[in-house]
Design a protein around this motif. Structure first.
Motif, short mmCIF file in Angstrom:
data_model
loop_
_atom_site.label_atom_id
_atom_site.label_comp_id
_atom_site.label_asym_id
_atom_site.label_seq_id
_atom_site.Cartn_x
_atom_site.Cartn_y
_atom_site.Cartn_z
N THR A 94 36.01 -27.62 -20.20
CA THR A 94 37.47 -27.88 -20.02
C THR A 94 37.90 -28.86 -18.71
N ILE A 95 38.62 -29.69 -18.92
CA ILE A 95 39.04 -30.57 -17.81
C ILE A 95 40.39 -30.12 -17.56
N HIS A 96 40.67 -29.60 -16.50
CA HIS A 96 42.23 -29.26 -16.20
C HIS A 96 42.84 -30.29 -15.38
N GLU A 97 44.25 -30.24 -15.87
CA GLU A 97 44.99 -31.24 -14.66
C GLU A 97 44.95 -31.50 -13.47
N GLY A 98 44.42 -32.41 -12.86
CA GLY A 98 44.26 -32.63 -11.59
C GLY A 98 43.21 -32.45 -10.88
N GLU A 99 42.06 -31.95 -11.88
CA GLU A 99 40.70 -31.87 -11.48
C GLU A 99 40.02 -33.31 -11.50
N LYS A 100 38.87 -33.30 -10.66
CA LYS A 100 38.12 -34.52 -10.38
C LYS A 100 36.51 -34.02 -10.72
N VAL A 101 36.33 -34.34 -11.96
CA VAL A 101 35.11 -33.62 -12.38
C VAL A 101 33.91 -35.01 -12.33
N ALA A 102 32.95 -34.76 -11.60
CA ALA A 102 31.61 -35.81 -11.39
C ALA A 102 30.71 -35.24 -12.33
N ILE A 103 30.06 -35.98 -13.08
CA ILE A 103 28.99 -35.81 -14.19
C ILE A 103 27.93 -36.52 -13.64
N ILE A 104 26.69 -35.82 -13.11
CA ILE A 104 25.66 -36.26 -12.65
C ILE A 104 24.35 -35.89 -13.67
N GLY A 105 23.30 -36.67 -13.42
CA GLY A 105 22.04 -36.37 -14.33
C GLY A 105 21.25 -37.49 -14.35
N GLY A 119 26.88 -38.60 -2.48
CA GLY A 119 27.68 -38.35 -1.21
C GLY A 119 29.12 -38.28 -1.99
N PHE A 120 29.48 -39.11 -2.77
CA PHE A 120 30.78 -39.24 -3.33
C PHE A 120 31.16 -38.05 -4.10
N ALA A 121 30.10 -37.46 -4.93
CA ALA A 121 30.31 -36.33 -5.86
C ALA A 121 30.87 -35.35 -4.72
N ARG A 122 30.14 -35.23 -3.86
CA ARG A 122 30.30 -34.03 -2.77
C ARG A 122 31.58 -34.07 -2.35
N GLU A 123 32.15 -35.32 -1.83
CA GLU A 123 33.35 -35.50 -0.97
C GLU A 123 34.58 -35.40 -1.97
N VAL A 124 34.48 -35.83 -3.31
CA VAL A 124 35.70 -36.01 -3.92
C VAL A 124 35.85 -35.09 -5.09
N ALA A 125 34.82 -34.68 -5.81
CA ALA A 125 34.82 -33.83 -7.02
C ALA A 125 35.39 -32.37 -6.64
N THR A 126 36.14 -31.85 -7.52
CA THR A 126 36.62 -30.38 -7.48
C THR A 126 35.35 -29.72 -8.12
N ARG A 127 34.60 -30.46 -9.01
CA ARG A 127 33.53 -29.59 -9.79
C ARG A 127 32.50 -30.65 -10.24
N VAL A 128 31.37 -30.22 -10.41
CA VAL A 128 30.10 -31.16 -10.60
C VAL A 128 29.45 -30.52 -11.73
N LEU A 129 29.27 -31.33 -12.79
CA LEU A 129 28.22 -30.90 -13.86
C LEU A 129 27.22 -31.65 -14.05
N PHE A 130 26.25 -31.10 -14.20
CA PHE A 130 24.69 -31.54 -14.40
C PHE A 130 24.37 -31.67 -15.73
N MET A 131 24.04 -32.76 -16.27
CA MET A 131 23.65 -32.99 -17.82
C MET A 131 22.32 -33.24 -17.82
N ASP A 132 21.64 -32.85 -18.70
CA ASP A 132 20.20 -33.28 -19.14
C ASP A 132 20.10 -32.92 -20.61
N GLY A 133 19.23 -33.90 -21.41
CA GLY A 133 18.87 -33.46 -22.77
C GLY A 133 19.92 -33.30 -23.55
N GLY A 134 21.34 -33.85 -23.23
CA GLY A 134 22.23 -33.74 -24.01
C GLY A 134 23.22 -32.60 -23.95
N VAL A 135 22.92 -31.87 -22.87
CA VAL A 135 23.70 -30.23 -22.69
C VAL A 135 24.06 -30.24 -21.39
N ILE A 136 25.22 -29.56 -21.09
CA ILE A 136 25.51 -29.33 -19.49
C ILE A 136 24.65 -28.01 -19.02
#
Length: 274
Positions: A23-34, A231-248
């Motif tokens: 779920t992405i909430h209004e105002g969130e900054k979600v970084a996706i890495i992997g 570094g950008f994800a650490r500074e700006v994101a409110t939440r970080v998702l790690f994806m691998d193999g098509g799943v979080i």
């Protein structure tokens, strides 16, 4: 704002997304890495329905964007998208690139209003209680003038107002990407999707693009960002998702995510990129 439920995407026998729930909430900054090939960009393109999901739901403002009966173009107006490769039209000036979508949409809405007004005028001949006529007071020239003024304001915001009448081929990569971002902003989106916005840039140009994205984050824009910039994800994101193999595999606030990862695959990944 966005509920993703059991989202799946396959290309033939290749299953790229294997059931994404987030779920992405209004105002969130979600970084996706992997790692490369983990499904990050495919997931982002599914959110904007540039890729049709194979299964699952994407609920945006109460509508399921994965439902083929939904007019995706109406909702896509509220979801800005910025790509790795800028995707500017080289045969149009910078100003024309920024104005293109809002002018087209407003002219389309004006045409619909004209048709509706014509129909209601005829219907009102036979009705005691007259149907209200839609507002069609804004002309095509006014639409162009208003969107041109808006585009110039956006260019001024990023310090590139002098580039309004040049073509994209004359710009640096950093300038192109900043213009691609404000082109998306010209539609006044409710959420912005960034697909590795700095990956095609020379190192010295990365900062100017990240600074603009940080400004948008500080202003409260809802964002989903696929990035390799830890570094950008650490500074700006409110939440970080790690994806691998098509799943979080893991998600957490950035401080917790980078300091105390729980999944072994996450730990292995971070040990190589930090």
């Amino acid at each position: 704002m966005i509920d993703v439920i059991d989202l799946k995407k396959s290309y033939g026998e290749l299953e790229v997304l294997k059931g994404i729930n987030v779920t992405i909430h209004e105002g969130e900054k979600v970084a996706i890495i992997g790692p490369s090939g983990s499904g990050k960009s495919t997931f982002l393109r599914c959110l904007n329905c540039m890729e049709d999901p194979t299964g699952g739901s994407i609920i945006f403002e109460g509508e399921d964007l994965a439902d083929m009966r939904v007019d995706i173009n109406l909702h896509r107006r509220h979801i800005g998208m910025v790509f790795q490769q800028f995707n500017l039209f080289n045969n149009k000036t910078v100003l024309q690139n920024i104005m293109l979508a809002p002018v087209h949409i407003r002219n389309s809405e004006r045409k619909k209003a004209l048709r509706k007004a014509a129909f209601r005028k005829i219907a009102n001949v036979f009705r005691k209680e007259k149907l209200p006529l839609p507002d069609i007071s804004v002309s095509k020239k006014q639409i162009i003038a208003e969107e041109q003024a808006h585009a110039r304001q956006l260019l001024q915001r990023i310090g590139l107002e002098e580039k309004a009448d040049v073509y994209p081929s004359t710009l640096s990569g950093g300038q192109k990407q900043r213009i691609a971002i404000i082109r998306a902003l010209a539609m006044n989106p409710k959420v912005m999707l960034f697909d590795e916005p700095t990956s095609a840039l020379d190192p010295e140009m990365v900062g100017e693009v990240l600074d603009l994205i940080k400004q948008l984050a500080d202003e409260g824009m809802t964002m989903v960002i696929v990035t390799h910039e830890m570094g950008f994800a650490r500074e700006v994101a409110t939440r970080v998702l790690f994806m691998d193999g098509g799943v979080i595999l893991e998600e957490a606030p950035p401080q917790e995510f980078f300091s105390h990862p729980q999944n072994q695959r996450t730990k292995d990944f971070l040990s190589k990129v930090l």
